[in-house]
Scaffold this active site. Structure first.
Site, mmCIF file in Angstrom:
data_model
loop_
_atom_site.group_PDB
_atom_site.id
_atom_site.type_symbol
_atom_site.label_atom_id
_atom_site.label_comp_id
_atom_site.label_asym_id
_atom_site.label_seq_id
_atom_site.Cartn_x
_atom_site.Cartn_y
_atom_site.Cartn_z
ATOM 1 N N GLU A 73 0.741 -1.237 -0.152
ATOM 2 C CA GLU A 73 0.076 0.048 -0.025
ATOM 3 C C GLU A 73 0.725 1.169 -0.002
ATOM 4 O OE1 GLU A 73 -2.200 -2.946 2.734
ATOM 5 O OE2 GLU A 73 0.044 -2.682 2.030
ATOM 6 N N CYS A 105 -0.402 0.658 7.697
ATOM 7 C CA CYS A 105 -0.542 1.129 6.303
ATOM 8 C C CYS A 105 -2.063 1.993 6.250
ATOM 9 C CB CYS A 105 -0.684 -0.159 5.119
ATOM 10 S SG CYS A 105 0.803 -0.628 4.842
ATOM 11 N N ALA A 175 8.053 -36.157 -7.792
ATOM 12 C CA ALA A 175 8.284 -36.560 -9.351
ATOM 13 C C ALA A 175 8.218 -37.772 -9.435
ATOM 14 C CB ALA A 175 9.430 -35.951 -9.930
ATOM 15 N N THR A 217 18.669 -37.695 1.010
ATOM 16 C CA THR A 217 18.639 -36.656 -0.272
ATOM 17 C C THR A 217 19.716 -36.083 -0.686
ATOM 18 O OG1 THR A 217 16.305 -36.579 -0.355
ATOM 19 C CG2 THR A 217 17.573 -35.198 -1.804
ATOM 20 N N LEU A 225 19.553 -27.236 -4.547
ATOM 21 C CA LEU A 225 18.476 -26.726 -3.801
ATOM 22 C C LEU A 225 18.392 -25.079 -3.909
ATOM 23 C CD1 LEU A 225 18.401 -28.869 -0.683
ATOM 24 C CD2 LEU A 225 17.140 -29.259 -3.041
ATOM 25 N N GLU A 316 10.880 -31.131 -0.913
ATOM 26 C CA GLU A 316 11.215 -31.898 -1.914
ATOM 27 C C GLU A 316 11.610 -33.163 -1.916
ATOM 28 O OE1 GLU A 316 13.147 -30.553 -5.550
ATOM 29 O OE2 GLU A 316 12.679 -28.421 -5.118
ATOM 30 N N GLY A 318 13.370 -36.838 0.249
ATOM 31 C CA GLY A 318 13.062 -37.832 -0.622
ATOM 32 C C GLY A 318 11.844 -38.689 0.003
#
Length: 382
Positions: A73, A105, A175, A217, A225, A316, A318
């Site tokens: 704002e 604000c 994935a 991982t 990353l 992400e 594992g």
């Protein structure tokens, strides 16, 4: 994430929109577009967008700046200058009413002489919670609340979760191959998706405050990353590693590049103070939380992350970490990337201890999109 606001063509009452309602929807959609520029970059504050319009001309635009200040704002008012007098402001979240590191604000809007404020959503933060809207109304400013509320709840999900539940909003990215596998035997990584999918993952990282993986991982893949898109390295999120025994090698990317991108390590009470101090000297932050049978208390991890200001957490993996989070019912949103190739019977499942449909069954499907030869399916908790 939806890109439009009330795109059914109907007013909130269900009747066809008139010209004023169409204009309101169009300007609020722009406010959301502006606000998204700050996603992943404004924590602990929400990424808000604001547009100021006078006589159907945009005279000011703003979005929350890096580290959360200045607010959207104030940025829009700074650009509008005297043109804000008698204008309408469209803002994606209720203007703050409390004195924090910056003045309220709501007071800046009043001082600028804005005549009307269209606000997408009341801020659930107890320090605001309708008080910003009320302060504006007491000064004679017309306040309309609710246009684009569903979109606001998605865009500000991290802020809302942090102030109401004391933890970040959790996005799980998975994935899987055509035969539903997430990697090779022995938890070895496998190439599952192509370049278009990789680009989308980098974009998701850039819109997150932090990204979390388990030590498995790190040891198997040594990932960076980071957000590896041109000109966006500085948008890389904080890297969070779960490491109950504190065996994170100093030569890994997340430690070697800690001066460029922060790395936070969560461990249990068991590792030695010397091991912790070595990581701290390298530049990592180390947090100790409770554990059960060597598994860190993920709810406590989330609580600590929220206390550190994290609002949007991308997980992400594992499979061990992903399965544990899913089993705890802590997945708020999921991005499921499906590749076109199969891995075979020796591949590992994406969720340890839970079939994939055990998680998707808990969530509502939101959409499906092609990414080159791959696809991405999005889900959210209702």
């Amino acid at each position: 994430m939806s890109t439009g606001v009330m795109d059914s063509g109907l007013a909130p009452s269900g009747a066809p929109r008139n010209d004023k309602e169409n204009d309101d929807a169009r300007y609020m959609a722009l406010a959301f577009t502006l606000g998204r520029r700050g996603l992943g970059n404004t924590w602990p504050n929400p990424a808000v967008g604001a547009v100021i319009v006078k006589d159907n001309v945009i005279v000011g635009r703003g979005w929350t700046q890096i580290h959360g200040r200045p607010h959207a704002e104030v940025e829009a008012l700074r650009r509008a200058k005297k043109a804000a007098q008698g204008a309408t402001m469209y803002v994606t979240l209720e203007p703050c009413s409390h004195q924090g590191k910056t003045p309220p604000c709501a007071d800046a809007i009043i001082k600028a002489g804005v005549a009307r404020v269209v606000s997408a959503l009341e801020d659930p933060n107890p320090e605001v919670a309708g008080q910003g809207h009320e302060r504006l109304r007491t000064k004679g400013i017309t306040v309309d609340v609710g246009l684009g509320a569903d979109e606001a709840r998605r865009v500000h999900a991290g802020h809302i979760m942090r102030v109401t539940n004391g933890r970040p909003h959790v996005l799980l990215k998975l994935a899987v191959s055509a035969d539903g596998k997430a990697g090779l035997a022995g938890h070895k990584p496998a190439a599952i998706t192509g370049e278009a999918a990789h680009t989308r993952v980098f974009q998701m990282r850039a819109a997150s405050d932090a990204i979390l993986v388990g030590i498995g991982t790190i040891l198997s893949d040594n990932p960076q990353l980071t957000c590896r898109l041109p000109g966006m390295a500085e948008r890389s999120p904080v890297r969070v590693v779960l490491d109950a025994t504190l065996k994170l090698p100093l030569a890994t990317s997340v430690v070697a590049t800690v001066r460029d991108t922060p790395t936070w390590v969560f461990t249990s009470s068991k590792p030695s103070a010397i091991a912790e101090e070595i990581l701290r000297q390298k530049g990592c932050k180390v947090f100790r939380v409770g554990d059960v049978d060597g598994r860190l208390d993920f709810e406590e991890v989330l609580k600590v992350l929220a206390e550190q200001g994290i609002t949007r957490l991308m997980v992400e993996g594992g499979p061990t970490v992903a399965g544990a989070i899913a089993a705890d019912g802590l997945v708020d949103e999921m991005a499921l990337l499906r590749g076109e190739k199969s891995i075979g019977v020796d591949g590992i499942a994406p969720l340890e201890g839970m079939p994939l449909d055990g998680l998707t069954g808990q969530l509502q499907a939101r959409g499906r999109e092609k990414l080159g030869r791959d696809t991405i399916e999005t889900y959210e908790r209702t």
